[in-house]
Design a protein around this motif. Structure first.
Motif, short mmCIF file in Angstrom:
data_model
loop_
_atom_site.label_atom_id
_atom_site.label_comp_id
_atom_site.label_asym_id
_atom_site.label_seq_id
_atom_site.Cartn_x
_atom_site.Cartn_y
_atom_site.Cartn_z
N PRO A 35 6.86 2.87 8.36
CA PRO A 35 7.33 3.74 7.28
C PRO A 35 6.25 4.67 6.74
O PRO A 35 6.53 5.84 6.43
CB PRO A 35 7.82 2.75 6.22
N LEU A 79 12.45 9.78 8.96
CA LEU A 79 12.05 8.90 7.86
C LEU A 79 13.24 8.08 7.37
O LEU A 79 13.10 6.87 7.11
CB LEU A 79 11.48 9.74 6.72
N ILE A 112 13.89 5.31 9.81
CA ILE A 112 12.87 4.26 9.72
C ILE A 112 13.07 3.42 8.47
O ILE A 112 12.96 2.18 8.50
CB ILE A 112 11.46 4.89 9.73
N LEU A 113 13.37 4.07 7.33
CA LEU A 113 13.58 3.31 6.09
C LEU A 113 14.77 2.39 6.21
O LEU A 113 14.77 1.28 5.66
CB LEU A 113 13.76 4.28 4.92
N ARG A 148 14.36 -1.69 6.05
CA ARG A 148 14.79 -1.81 4.66
C ARG A 148 14.36 -3.12 4.02
O ARG A 148 14.32 -3.24 2.80
CB ARG A 148 16.32 -1.66 4.58
N THR A 164 11.38 -4.35 4.23
CA THR A 164 9.95 -4.34 3.93
C THR A 164 9.68 -4.31 2.44
O THR A 164 8.75 -4.98 1.94
CB THR A 164 9.28 -3.14 4.61
#
Length: 272
Positions: free
Chosen positions: A156, A183, A186-187, A191, A193
């Motif tokens: 991220p 982005l 990836i988020l 999610r 994290t």
């Protein structure tokens, strides 16, 4: 740094021109008879990049004579040429126009992307090869979760850096749109994290389980299923000891929000 010395005879007088050229710094310094008459030093990293990949001419004078230092990038080296009153000192012929570099210009943005990728690669090596194993072998559950966060946070952060680099490009609108879409993807993929990061500051949840064994699963999977029980998920840096744990009562330490298991401890008879 490379150094070239050019002996000259001007107006019946012998002169010596010394040129210092920094291969990595792109600094150019010219001295005539030991006295500095020209210094070209990049003021920013971008100027240094431009000097690395551009043919340049730097003019200076000796008495009434016009001299020019020409620097032309090659594939691995630089061509240094001294022009005196419009003629090349190497062959005495008219110097002509400045020749382009031996290789085409490369994108400054792609260079920055390459640097970001290299930093990301080194960071992952440190986390996977050093921090993670040390946290698992010598640290407690919170160190294990910290290694998990360090590993999952890298991609991220790289995606955010790519958005910043896209904003600095010429075709900002198109590139930023693509970078933001990447982005967002990836988020969504990472999610969990944020939950892992919050769990670092919270007490772990404790759950007692009656362990009878594992259902068959690949050795490298962190999602495993208890025999006759639920599927659970371990942190990457926790050793899931398949077929090595004795049946009995165990305590699972979980992240409060991420629900990752960061430790599995055998309960003694007195603690049950």
């Amino acid at each position: 740094m490379s150094r070239r010395t050019f002996p000259l005879s001007l107006d019946g007088r012998s002169r010596t021109v010394q040129v210092d050229h920094g291969y990595w710094s792109a600094r150019r310094v010219v001295r005539v008879d030991g006295v500095e008459v020209l210094r070209v030093e990049p003021r920013s990293f971008r100027e240094r990049i431009d000097l690395w990949q551009s043919s340049t001419e730097h003019v200076f004078g000796i008495d009434t004579h016009r001299l020019a230092l020409r620097v032309r990038p090659g594939l691995l080296t630089y061509e240094i040429e001294l022009v005196v009153d419009g003629r090349s000192l190497s062959d005495g012929l008219p110097a002509g126009p400045l020749r382009p570099p031996a290789h085409g210009r490369y994108s400054y943005t792609w260079f920055k992307v390459g640097v970001a990728g290299a930093v990301f690669f080194v960071y992952q090596l440190i986390v996977l090869g050093l921090f993670g194993p040390i946290a698992r072998a010598f640290g407690g559950p919170r160190w294990v979760l910290a290694a998990e966060v360090a590993m999952d946070l890298a991609i991220p952060v790289l995606a955010v850096v790519l958005v910043i680099l896209a904003w600095q490009t010429d075709r900002r609108g198109r590139n930023v749109t693509v970078a933001l879409a990447f982005l967002a993807l990836i988020l969504f993929a990472f999610r969990g994290t944020a939950a892992e990061a919050v769990d670092l500051a919270l007490p772990f949840d404790e759950e007692s389980v009656a362990f009878a064994g594992w259902q068959p699963a690949p050795m490298d999977m962190r999602r495993v299923t208890f025999v006759g029980g639920p599927e659970v998920e371990f942190a990457n840096f926790v050793k899931v000891r398949f077929r090595r744990l004795e049946p009995g009562a165990y305590l699972l330490l979980r992240g409060h929000f991420s629900r990752l298991i960061v430790d599995m401890q055998a309960l003694s008879a007195s603690s049950r």
